[in-house]
Scaffold this active site. Structure first.
Site, mmCIF file in Angstrom:
data_model
loop_
_atom_site.group_PDB
_atom_site.id
_atom_site.type_symbol
_atom_site.label_atom_id
_atom_site.label_comp_id
_atom_site.label_asym_id
_atom_site.label_seq_id
_atom_site.Cartn_x
_atom_site.Cartn_y
_atom_site.Cartn_z
ATOM 1 N N ARG A 1 -65.060 11.691 -34.518
ATOM 2 C CA ARG A 1 -66.032 11.281 -35.519
ATOM 3 C C ARG A 1 -65.471 10.068 -36.239
ATOM 4 O O ARG A 1 -64.263 9.901 -36.339
ATOM 5 C CB ARG A 1 -66.240 12.378 -36.577
ATOM 6 C CG ARG A 1 -66.552 13.719 -36.005
ATOM 7 C CD ARG A 1 -66.630 14.823 -37.074
ATOM 8 N NE ARG A 1 -65.748 14.614 -38.215
ATOM 9 C CZ ARG A 1 -66.164 14.506 -39.464
ATOM 10 N NH1 ARG A 1 -67.440 14.551 -39.773
ATOM 11 N NH2 ARG A 1 -65.310 14.354 -40.467
ATOM 12 N N ARG B 1 -69.453 7.313 -45.425
ATOM 13 C CA ARG B 1 -69.992 7.932 -46.646
ATOM 14 C C ARG B 1 -71.055 7.020 -47.229
ATOM 15 O O ARG B 1 -70.742 5.881 -47.586
ATOM 16 C CB ARG B 1 -68.891 8.107 -47.673
ATOM 17 C CG ARG B 1 -67.841 9.102 -47.239
ATOM 18 C CD ARG B 1 -66.837 9.245 -48.375
ATOM 19 N NE ARG B 1 -65.683 9.997 -47.929
ATOM 20 C CZ ARG B 1 -64.542 10.039 -48.588
ATOM 21 N NH1 ARG B 1 -64.398 9.354 -49.709
ATOM 22 N NH2 ARG B 1 -63.535 10.742 -48.125
ATOM 23 N N ARG C 1 -45.525 8.556 -31.121
ATOM 24 C CA ARG C 1 -45.491 7.257 -31.773
ATOM 25 C C ARG C 1 -44.530 7.355 -32.949
ATOM 26 O O ARG C 1 -44.398 8.408 -33.569
ATOM 27 C CB ARG C 1 -46.875 6.868 -32.299
ATOM 28 C CG ARG C 1 -47.758 6.243 -31.222
ATOM 29 C CD ARG C 1 -49.002 5.624 -31.840
ATOM 30 N NE ARG C 1 -49.833 6.590 -32.518
ATOM 31 C CZ ARG C 1 -50.273 6.467 -33.760
ATOM 32 N NH1 ARG C 1 -49.950 5.409 -34.489
ATOM 33 N NH2 ARG C 1 -51.041 7.386 -34.300
ATOM 34 N N ARG D 1 -49.715 -1.337 -42.596
ATOM 35 C CA ARG D 1 -50.046 -1.178 -44.008
ATOM 36 C C ARG D 1 -48.835 -1.467 -44.877
ATOM 37 O O ARG D 1 -47.709 -1.534 -44.384
ATOM 38 C CB ARG D 1 -50.619 0.201 -44.312
ATOM 39 C CG ARG D 1 -49.886 1.332 -43.645
ATOM 40 C CD ARG D 1 -50.562 2.656 -43.976
ATOM 41 N NE ARG D 1 -49.587 3.722 -43.787
ATOM 42 C CZ ARG D 1 -49.754 4.975 -44.164
ATOM 43 N NH1 ARG D 1 -50.871 5.348 -44.760
ATOM 44 N NH2 ARG D 1 -48.826 5.876 -43.956
ATOM 45 N N GLU E 1 -45.157 -1.109 -43.005
ATOM 46 C CA GLU E 1 -45.124 -0.155 -41.890
ATOM 47 C C GLU E 1 -45.577 -0.828 -40.594
ATOM 48 O O GLU E 1 -46.593 -1.531 -40.573
ATOM 49 C CB GLU E 1 -46.061 1.028 -42.168
ATOM 50 C CG GLU E 1 -45.611 1.904 -43.299
ATOM 51 C CD GLU E 1 -46.351 3.237 -43.316
ATOM 52 O OE1 GLU E 1 -46.095 4.004 -44.251
ATOM 53 O OE2 GLU E 1 -47.200 3.496 -42.424
ATOM 54 N N TYR F 1 -49.558 17.206 -34.812
ATOM 55 C CA TYR F 1 -49.496 16.601 -36.134
ATOM 56 C C TYR F 1 -49.923 17.659 -37.141
ATOM 57 O O TYR F 1 -51.015 18.211 -37.041
ATOM 58 C CB TYR F 1 -50.403 15.364 -36.263
ATOM 59 C CG TYR F 1 -50.309 14.850 -37.686
ATOM 60 C CD1 TYR F 1 -49.258 14.033 -38.056
ATOM 61 C CD2 TYR F 1 -51.208 15.263 -38.650
ATOM 62 C CE1 TYR F 1 -49.105 13.627 -39.381
ATOM 63 C CE2 TYR F 1 -51.065 14.871 -39.972
ATOM 64 C CZ TYR F 1 -50.012 14.048 -40.322
ATOM 65 O OH TYR F 1 -49.853 13.667 -41.638
ATOM 66 N N ASP G 1 -50.304 18.332 -41.341
ATOM 67 C CA ASP G 1 -50.116 17.925 -42.721
ATOM 68 C C ASP G 1 -49.216 18.958 -43.393
ATOM 69 O O ASP G 1 -49.061 20.069 -42.897
ATOM 70 C CB ASP G 1 -51.470 17.853 -43.444
ATOM 71 C CG ASP G 1 -52.115 16.478 -43.325
ATOM 72 O OD1 ASP G 1 -51.364 15.483 -43.308
ATOM 73 O OD2 ASP G 1 -53.364 16.412 -43.269
HETATM 74 P P1 FDA Z 1 -40.108 18.192 -40.325
HETATM 75 O O1 FDA Z 1 -40.040 17.145 -39.300
HETATM 76 O O2 FDA Z 1 -40.372 17.815 -41.722
HETATM 77 O O3 FDA Z 1 -38.749 19.027 -40.310
HETATM 78 C C1 FDA Z 1 -38.050 19.346 -39.128
HETATM 79 C C2 FDA Z 1 -36.572 19.278 -39.424
HETATM 80 O O4 FDA Z 1 -35.839 19.780 -38.293
HETATM 81 C C3 FDA Z 1 -36.071 17.854 -39.637
HETATM 82 O O5 FDA Z 1 -35.441 17.764 -40.907
HETATM 83 C C4 FDA Z 1 -35.098 17.617 -38.491
HETATM 84 O O6 FDA Z 1 -33.991 16.815 -38.852
HETATM 85 C C5 FDA Z 1 -34.644 19.038 -38.173
HETATM 86 N N1 FDA Z 1 -34.140 19.210 -36.800
HETATM 87 C C6 FDA Z 1 -34.746 18.857 -35.640
HETATM 88 N N2 FDA Z 1 -33.957 19.172 -34.603
HETATM 89 C C7 FDA Z 1 -32.825 19.730 -35.106
HETATM 90 C C8 FDA Z 1 -31.628 20.254 -34.520
HETATM 91 N N3 FDA Z 1 -31.419 20.255 -33.191
HETATM 92 N N4 FDA Z 1 -30.673 20.751 -35.322
HETATM 93 C C9 FDA Z 1 -30.851 20.757 -36.696
HETATM 94 N N5 FDA Z 1 -31.962 20.275 -37.298
HETATM 95 C C10 FDA Z 1 -32.937 19.776 -36.510
HETATM 96 N N6 FDA Z 1 -48.487 15.366 -44.631
HETATM 97 C C11 FDA Z 1 -49.308 15.461 -45.709
HETATM 98 O O7 FDA Z 1 -49.736 16.571 -46.050
HETATM 99 N N7 FDA Z 1 -49.648 14.333 -46.403
HETATM 100 C C12 FDA Z 1 -49.202 13.103 -46.068
HETATM 101 O O8 FDA Z 1 -49.539 12.101 -46.716
HETATM 102 C C13 FDA Z 1 -48.319 12.992 -44.946
HETATM 103 N N8 FDA Z 1 -47.850 11.778 -44.570
HETATM 104 C C14 FDA Z 1 -47.089 11.666 -43.428
HETATM 105 C C15 FDA Z 1 -46.671 10.414 -43.014
HETATM 106 C C16 FDA Z 1 -45.925 10.288 -41.848
HETATM 107 C C17 FDA Z 1 -45.467 8.918 -41.400
HETATM 108 C C18 FDA Z 1 -45.619 11.441 -41.090
HETATM 109 C C19 FDA Z 1 -44.859 11.338 -39.804
HETATM 110 C C20 FDA Z 1 -46.019 12.687 -41.522
HETATM 111 C C21 FDA Z 1 -46.763 12.818 -42.686
HETATM 112 N N9 FDA Z 1 -47.168 14.068 -43.149
HETATM 113 C C22 FDA Z 1 -47.983 14.157 -44.246
HETATM 114 C C23 FDA Z 1 -46.800 15.307 -42.419
HETATM 115 C C24 FDA Z 1 -45.526 16.004 -42.924
HETATM 116 O O9 FDA Z 1 -44.430 15.119 -42.776
HETATM 117 C C25 FDA Z 1 -45.337 17.282 -42.102
HETATM 118 O O10 FDA Z 1 -46.347 18.193 -42.406
HETATM 119 C C26 FDA Z 1 -44.042 17.997 -42.345
HETATM 120 O O11 FDA Z 1 -42.978 17.112 -42.111
HETATM 121 C C27 FDA Z 1 -43.932 19.173 -41.395
HETATM 122 O O12 FDA Z 1 -42.778 19.913 -41.671
HETATM 123 P P2 FDA Z 1 -41.927 20.515 -40.487
HETATM 124 O O13 FDA Z 1 -40.934 21.415 -41.148
HETATM 125 O O14 FDA Z 1 -42.781 21.087 -39.435
HETATM 126 O O15 FDA Z 1 -41.190 19.256 -39.797
#
Ligand code: FDA
Length: 387
Positions: A176, A180, A254, A285, A310, A358, A360
């Site tokens: 979609r 708005r 990405r 951005r 970015e 992905y 949030d």
């Molecule tokens: P996350 O990636 O945060 O944590 C995983 C952890 O595991 C990391 O710290 C990593 O180092 C660790 N790890 C991995 N492998 C390992 C290993 N072998 N040994 C030890 N540690 C290890 N959401 C939102 O609600 N609003 C927003 O505006 C945004 N904006 C945004 C921008 C961008 C650029 C991105 C990429 C993402 C967002 N998000 C977001 C999403 C948000 O970042 C996401 O929901 C959380 O990071 C998810 O948390 P997780 O714990 O799943 O992963």
């Protein structure tokens, strides 16, 4: 030493939520292994030492949710400001209010439209292509919003995000493109929205602040896996392909390059986020972090501001994985990894990297609360097998 009751790999929001619930509600001794030098995963932020502006180190993070349970849960650890996110987009020397709305349509077409007139105009322009016939992203977008808006606000930005011409991208990347027909320009449409009053790191640190939780930083799970694998239950939130030694091939992501700088002006762009829609501007951005916290104005160094340019590109080995590319090839690999994950004894896979989705922040928290309810609590409280 003594084994913990549960090992969590990754101190992001998923891992922290699991840790907090298991320690607080079940009294388990939880060990979190985190390979970075800080907890919080991608939601981590730091105060810039020169300007005292809070900088989100892995891209702008705006909290929003309509999930009552998640909202109640996060408010145990932090309160939120009343920040409402808005995004503006630059195109050919003008700045427009996003997402596509009546203000943008009026400005772009150079005259005022009633909501009905705007609806009729866009419907007429979109009739150039039938949505069912769209064979690539460009045709799909034109079929939804018409060519003029597509060429200004989707084409260049999408090409930069994907480093690919939109005629080469799959039509199903977009389902979609909402327009708005009002002047409402809030970026999110959730019930709750705001930023943690004293910052992300204070919030995330409070989640782990429990006598039964130990966070071991700068520790890669794979360096110590033999101490725990098969011996204690593990919740793994790292990349699923990496867990299995990339046996089915690497999943594609990405990444975003974030170029941070301090500029000599009090206000660089007048708002937190400006998208750059022109294709010849290389960044997608610019974020200006001080605008996320207008209530902190007096604490910021006057005359300076922190901005981040970015740039989006395909992730290579060693890059931070940010957005799943999710090609048909990736989906086929993911199915095989899911089978392997289901068969892996005493290990649960979660979070955005563990599920290749992905998520949030509120989704990561919500899905961790579900894993706690449906898997971990039944296992630890009632002896149900962990699967
Ligand atoms: P996350 O990636 O945060 O944590 C995983 C952890 O595991 C990391 O710290 C990593 O180092 C660790 N790890 C991995 N492998 C390992 C290993 N072998 N040994 C030890 N540690 C290890 N959401 C939102 O609600 N609003 C927003 O505006 C945004 N904006 C945004 C921008 C961008 C650029 C991105 C990429 C993402 C967002 N998000 C977001 C999403 C948000 O970042 C996401 O929901 C959380 O990071 C998810 O948390 P997780 O714990 O799943 O992963």
């Amino acid at each position: 030493g003594q084994l913990p009751d549960l090992v969590i790999v990754g101190a992001g929001l998923f891992g922290l939520t699991i840790a907090e619930r298991c320690a607080e509600e079940l009294g388990l001794r939880v060990l979190i292994l985190e390979r970075r030098h800080h907890l919080g995963g991608n939601a981590y932020s730091e105060r810039d030492p020169e300007t005292n502006v809070e900088v989100h180190k892995y891209g702008a993070h705006l909290f929003h949710t309509s999930n009552e349970r998640v909202w109640e849960y996060v408010n145990r650890f932090t309160s939120f400001t009343d920040y409402k996110h808005r995004v503006f987009g630059k195109y050919q020397g003008q700045v427009y209010s996003l997402p596509l709305n009546l203000a943008l349509i009026n400005q772009f077409f150079g005259r005022s439209h009633t909501p009905d007139e705007a609806r009729a105009l866009i419907a007429e322009q979109a009739s150039e292509v039938a949505t069912e016939d769209a064979s690539n992203l460009e045709e799909k977008a034109i079929s939804l919003i018409g060519r003029p808006l597509y060429e200004a606000f989707i084409k260049g930005y999408t090409a930069k995000q994907w480093q690919t011409d939109p005629t080469e991208l799959s039509a199903d990347i977009i389902t979609r493109l909402p327009v708005r027909y009002t002047f409402q320009n809030g970026w999110f449409s959730d019930t709750y929205e705001g930023l943690p009053v004293d910052g992300y790191t204070a919030w995330l640190t409070r989640m782990s602040d429990h006598p039964n939780i130990e966070v071991r930083l700068e520790t890669d799970f794979f360096a110590v896996a033999d101490d725990y694998r098969g011996k204690v239950p593990i919740v793994y939130t790292g990349p699923v392909d990496e867990y299995f030694g990339n046996s089915e091939g690497r999943l594609s992501w990405r990444t975003v390059d974030l170029e941070e700088s301090v500029v000599d002006t009090d206000d660089f762009q007048g708002t937190g986020v400006v998208n750059y829609n022109d294709q010849d501007v290389p960044w997608t951005r610019i974020i200006e972090f001080k605008h996320f916290h207008p209530e902190r104005e007096k604490t910021h160094l006057p005359g300076k501001s922190v901005i981040v340019h970015e740039y989006s590109r395909f992730a290579e080995e060693g890059d931070e994985p940010y957005y799943p590319v999710n090609t048909a090839d990736d989906r086929a690999k993911l199915l095989k990894y899911r089978e392997l994950a289901d068969a892996e004894p005493m290990v649960l896979f979660g979070g955005r990297l563990g599920t290749y989705k992905y998520l949030d922040m509120h989704m990561a928290i919500g899905s961790a609360l579900s894993m706690y309810d449906n898997k971990l609590k039944p296992h630890f409280a009632e002896g149900v097998e962990l699967k």
